[in-house]
Design a protein around this motif. Structure first.
Motif, short mmCIF file in Angstrom:
data_model
loop_
_atom_site.label_atom_id
_atom_site.label_comp_id
_atom_site.label_asym_id
_atom_site.label_seq_id
_atom_site.Cartn_x
_atom_site.Cartn_y
_atom_site.Cartn_z
N SER A 150 0.82 -1.22 0.00
CA SER A 150 0.00 0.00 0.00
C SER A 150 0.85 1.27 0.00
N GLY A 175 -1.90 -5.27 -2.10
CA GLY A 175 -1.97 -3.94 -1.52
C GLY A 175 -1.97 -2.84 -2.56
N SER A 204 -5.93 -0.78 -4.43
CA SER A 204 -6.06 0.68 -4.40
C SER A 204 -6.09 1.26 -5.81
N ALA A 231 -4.19 4.78 -0.86
CA ALA A 231 -3.13 4.06 -0.16
C ALA A 231 -3.48 3.92 1.32
N SER A 290 -6.10 1.27 1.62
CA SER A 290 -5.52 -0.06 1.47
C SER A 290 -4.78 -0.49 2.72
#
Length: 474
Positions: free
Chosen positions: A76, A130, A134, A394, A397
């Motif tokens: 992320s 991850g 997103s 982000a 996530s």
């Protein structure tokens, strides 16, 4: 009009092939758990001439399941850099290579007789998770017209749920969940990964990224992007003006420091925290990851009941596509989760109610997929403006995968220590999230990004009721 074109539809379907892969590796690890645990034990015996202690095997299995979520948490961190540097579409293509590498490592683990390679493969695949969970909502939200934005964003969760079901089916002992074929079963995500490489390069980049982030007005207006997606010059002009207006209200770039310090972002950040932590810590993923073991204590054919979990998951995710009013749907679902999470707790306290276990689990799954499941992934993309959207995704996530990781790692030991009382924790989280969501979350359905962002510009934290009768912060 719906603005639905072939290019738009292919772009969405090509993007969600990434979430299909993630769902597949979420579901395929459940049914063959005993077989893979025996592989761990066999590998340990070949090295140490002794069986692995039970507590060590439990810990190693929990690590194997949860390491994907930990990798996703790390992945992320790279969302903003990739999305702003290479664009939304190109970033999805770049990170897809992590899925290919991860699947290959998992496939090779059996031949190399190394459970470390399997764990490493799931970690690498977790990095992909991850990033793509997103990047996908970011791309989908930005290429979709306003009236279809919610439904298309939910398709990402439909693909994820479908992948879970496919993984559960592939993991059955009658198919690939056997001692000889489990490694091949883990590698089948290569098919959608390669299919994405064939389709997505021919899809247009996000016109919002081109216009607002890159300042390339001609590409956003011509056949390379917005015109291909909409297929109508008048609609292109209207949407282009809307994007220019949004660009006029936003600063050119937002740093992580700006994101957490800027006054107008405070309320959206709080909402994202509530929605995502409430969704992930409600206990849903404990059912997905450990449903076979949960059913085994009562039912002989637990793996087929787990398959039922996957089917209900897909069915109600499809229902959510036509019911994507964020506030109504999320509040209803959190209320249902609070009620249904209490039922497994009562079932453990009152043995006579254990026959209701399957029904209660199915109700919990349906409640989750009617709102918290899909909405938690894309709500941040609707609440933040264009420059801050990659950081917001982000952040989303990290919250989602961080919650999944904690739950996957701690649920087995907590269940052993607390027994049925572990469900009280889920009940309290769901109730708290329900109350806070009712207070904080505005409706976003049918509204432009600029209209939603306007609610938070210059926010002073004073709640006012909007036309949807939910609290906002203008």
């Amino acid at each position: 009009g719906s603005h639905l074109t072939a290019t738009l539809l292919i772009s969405i379907l090509a993007a969600v092939l990434g979430s299909l892969q993630i769902g597949y590796h979420t579901g395929n690890i459940n049914a063959p758990a005993k077989i893979i645990e025996e592989f761990f034990n066999h590998t340990w015996r070949s090295r140490h001439n002794a069986s692995m202690p039970d507590h060590s095997l439990t810990l190693l299995w929990s690590l194997s399941v949860s390491i994907k979520d930990f990798g996703a948490l790390l992945g992320s961190l790279g969302v903003k850099y990739l999305a702003d540097t290479y664009g939304r579409r190109n970033s999805i293509l770049i990170v897809n290579c992590l899925s290919v590498v991860g699947a290959c490592l998992m496939f090779l683990s059996k031949a190399s007789e190394s459970f470390e390679v399997l764990i490493l493969g799931r970690l690498v695949f977790g990095l992909f998770c991850g990033l793509v969970m997103s990047l996908n909502p970011l791309y989908i939200q930005e290429v979709s017209p306003t009236n279809l934005r919610g439904a298309f964003a939910t398709l990402n969760q439909v693909s994820f749920a479908s992948g879970i079901l496919m993984g559960m089916v592939a993991g059955l002992e009658t198919l690939l969940g056997t001692e000889h074929n489990w490694a091949m079963m883990l590698s089948l995500s290569l098919i959608p990964a390669l299919l994405q490489y064939l389709l997505l390069p021919f899809c247009p980049e996000s016109p919002r990224f081109l216009l607002i982030n890159r300042g390339v007005e001609d590409k956003a207006q011509t056949g390379e992007s917005l015109l291909r997606l909409r297929g109508n010059v008048d609609k292109v002009q209207t949407e282009l003006e809307e994007m220019k207006e949004e660009a006029a209200h936003t600063q050119s770039a937002v740093t992580i420091h700006d994101f957490f310090r800027k006054r107008s972002y405070r309320q959206p950040i709080i909402i994202v925290l509530i929605v995502n932590l409430g969704s992930q810590l409600s206990g849903f993923n404990a059912i997905i990851n450990y449903s076979t073991k949960m059913f085994q204590a009562k039912f002989d054919e637990a793996k087929y009941l787990t398959l039922g979990v996957g089917a209900v998951n897909v069915t109600f995710t499809l229902v959510a596509v036509s019911n994507v009013s964020a506030t109504d749907c999320f509040l209803l679902s959190l209320h249902m989760i609070f009620g249904e999470t209490s039922n497994p707790f009562l079932k453990h306290l009152v043995p006579e109610l254990r026959s209701l276990q399957v029904l209660l689990v199915f109700c919990l799954i349906s409640a989750y997929e009617l709102g918290p499941g899909p909405i938690s992934w894309f709500i941040a993309a609707e609440l933040f403006d264009q420059p801050s959207r990659p950081i917001a995704m982000a952040f989303t996530s990290m919250l989602n995968w961080g919650g999944k990781f904690v739950l996957a790692l701690l649920f087995p030991p907590l269940l052993k220590i607390l027994g049925a009382y572990v469900y009280l924790l889920f009940m309290m989280v769901a109730l708290l999230a329900f109350i806070l969501t009712w207070i904080r979350l505005p409706e976003t359905k049918g509204r432009t990004f600029d209209d939603i962002a306007e609610e938070f510009r210059g926010a002073e934290g004073i709640p006012l009721n909007n036309k949807f009768h939910f609290n906002t912060f203008t």
